[in-house]
Design an enzyme around this catalytic site. Structure first.
Site, PDB file in Angstrom:
ATOM      1  N   LEU A  40      -2.764  -2.303  -1.217  1.00 19.16           N
ATOM      2  CA  LEU A  40      -2.654  -2.757   0.169  1.00 19.16           C
ATOM      3  C   LEU A  40      -2.087  -4.163   0.175  1.00 19.16           C
ATOM      4  CD1 LEU A  40      -5.937  -1.715   2.069  1.00 19.16           C
ATOM      5  CD2 LEU A  40      -3.602  -1.027   2.635  1.00 19.16           C
ATOM      6  N   ASP A  41      -1.319  -4.483   1.209  1.00 20.67           N
ATOM      7  CA  ASP A  41      -0.805  -5.838   1.328  1.00 20.67           C
ATOM      8  C   ASP A  41      -1.936  -6.826   1.547  1.00 20.67           C
ATOM      9  OD1 ASP A  41       1.996  -5.191   1.146  1.00 20.67           O
ATOM     10  OD2 ASP A  41       1.813  -4.336   3.153  1.00 20.67           O
ATOM     11  N   MET A  42      -1.672  -8.090   1.252  1.00 16.62           N
ATOM     12  CA  MET A  42      -2.688  -9.128   1.359  1.00 16.62           C
ATOM     13  C   MET A  42      -3.271  -9.214   2.766  1.00 16.62           C
ATOM     14  SD  MET A  42      -2.317 -13.173   0.391  1.00 16.62           S
ATOM     15  CE  MET A  42      -1.228 -13.497   1.796  1.00 16.62           C
ATOM     16  N   SER A  44      -3.585  -6.827   4.913  1.00 19.41           N
ATOM     17  CA  SER A  44      -4.169  -5.552   5.342  1.00 19.41           C
ATOM     18  C   SER A  44      -5.568  -5.404   4.757  1.00 19.41           C
ATOM     19  CB  SER A  44      -3.285  -4.382   4.915  1.00 19.41           C
ATOM     20  OG  SER A  44      -2.004  -4.490   5.491  1.00 19.41           O
ATOM     21  N   ARG A 140       5.112  -1.934   3.420  1.00 16.73           N
ATOM     22  CA  ARG A 140       4.729  -2.336   4.770  1.00 16.73           C
ATOM     23  C   ARG A 140       5.227  -1.342   5.807  1.00 16.73           C
ATOM     24  NH1 ARG A 140       2.632  -7.404   4.631  1.00 16.73           N
ATOM     25  NH2 ARG A 140       2.974  -7.845   6.860  1.00 16.73           N
TER      26      ARG A 140
END
Length: 262
Positions: A40-42, A44, A140
């Site tokens: 997961l992105d930072m 999120s 993303r």
């Protein structure tokens, strides 16, 4: 196969390598055998799982396997049915058309935890919530999809990967739980881990892919370890230089020394 579920908090990097500015997976999981499958992105939040199975990440993220990932998304603006329908049909992004998603408007759930820091409040601009499921794994992707239909994402929480449901597990941000893979249909048909395939292999038309890199000892047995480097070899194993028989011995003085040898 071992699988550990983590509810990743906001502002945490999906990596085990330490970082001076942000927390990472190593702040929540202390097991050197585990690797991330589905990062997961930072910015999120929500469900990530870690496993000791080498091929699980590719299996889960491959669209052909139809392992849907579900996200609870807070949107900038009151999302319309027309925008939701666009998400369901597929959205044109810079890297191509997305596959059809499931997208429904929902109310903010009661179980949702507060984010730290909270999303910036703007009294003149309403926000809305949607539940979006995709079976792709582009960078993303959900954020780019909602922005493309006119409703940028303010907050994103992954709640499901296949049959694994973060809400049912009841995990709060930063909490982990080991699960039994055999209880979930998603993990019952995962292919066995395969040997490393050479990157230099060029697939021919009609071919089936590169052959596993297996090396044998002189007696025909398969070597247990990987390819030896030159400094790991005995003199008898090192490759011999081929010459035409006219090579002269090296009689030059070593570089950096004068004739006096100092």
């Amino acid at each position: 196969m071992k699988i550990v579920i983590l509810n990743k908090p906001y502002d945490v990097l999906s990596q085990f390598r330490k970082d001076e500015a942000h927390m990472t997976m190593s702040d929540f999981v202390d097991d050197a055998t585990l690797r991330l499958a589905g990062r997961l992105d930072m910015d999120s939040e929500g469900l990530v799982f870690l496993t000791d199975h080498g091929g699980l990440n590719q299996y889960i993220t491959n669209p052909a396997n139809k392992k849907f990932k579900t996200y609870l998304v807070q949107l900038d603006g009151d999302i319309t049915e027309e925008a939701l329908e666009q998400l369901r049909k597929g959205v044109e992004l810079k890297d191509g058309m997305t596959l059809p998603a499931t997208a429904v408007k929902v109310a903010q759930p009661e179980w949702l935890w507060d984010r730290d820091p909270p999303v910036r409040f703007r009294a003149n601009i309403p926000t809305s919530w949607a539940e979006i499921s995709i079976c792709e794994g582009r960078n993303r992707q959900v954020r780019r999809m909602t922005s493309a239909v006119g409703f940028p994402t303010l907050r994103l929480i992954r709640t499901k990967i296949g049959a694994i449901d973060l809400v049912q597990l009841g995990l709060q941000p930063g909490e982990t739980k080991e699960i039994e893979p055999l209880l979930y249909p998603d993990f019952q048909n995962i292919p066995a881990e395969e040997p490393y395939r050479s990157r230099s292999y060029v697939k021919k038309p009609g071919g089936t892919g590169g052959k596993p890199m297996t090396r044998k000892n002189k007696d025909g047995s398969v070597k247990k370890s990987g390819t030896k480097r030159i400094w790991q070899m005995d003199d008898s194993e090192k490759p011999k230089r081929r010459t035409n028989g006219t090579t002269r011995p090296n009689t030059k003085a070593p570089r950096g020394r004068g004739r006096s040898g100092r």
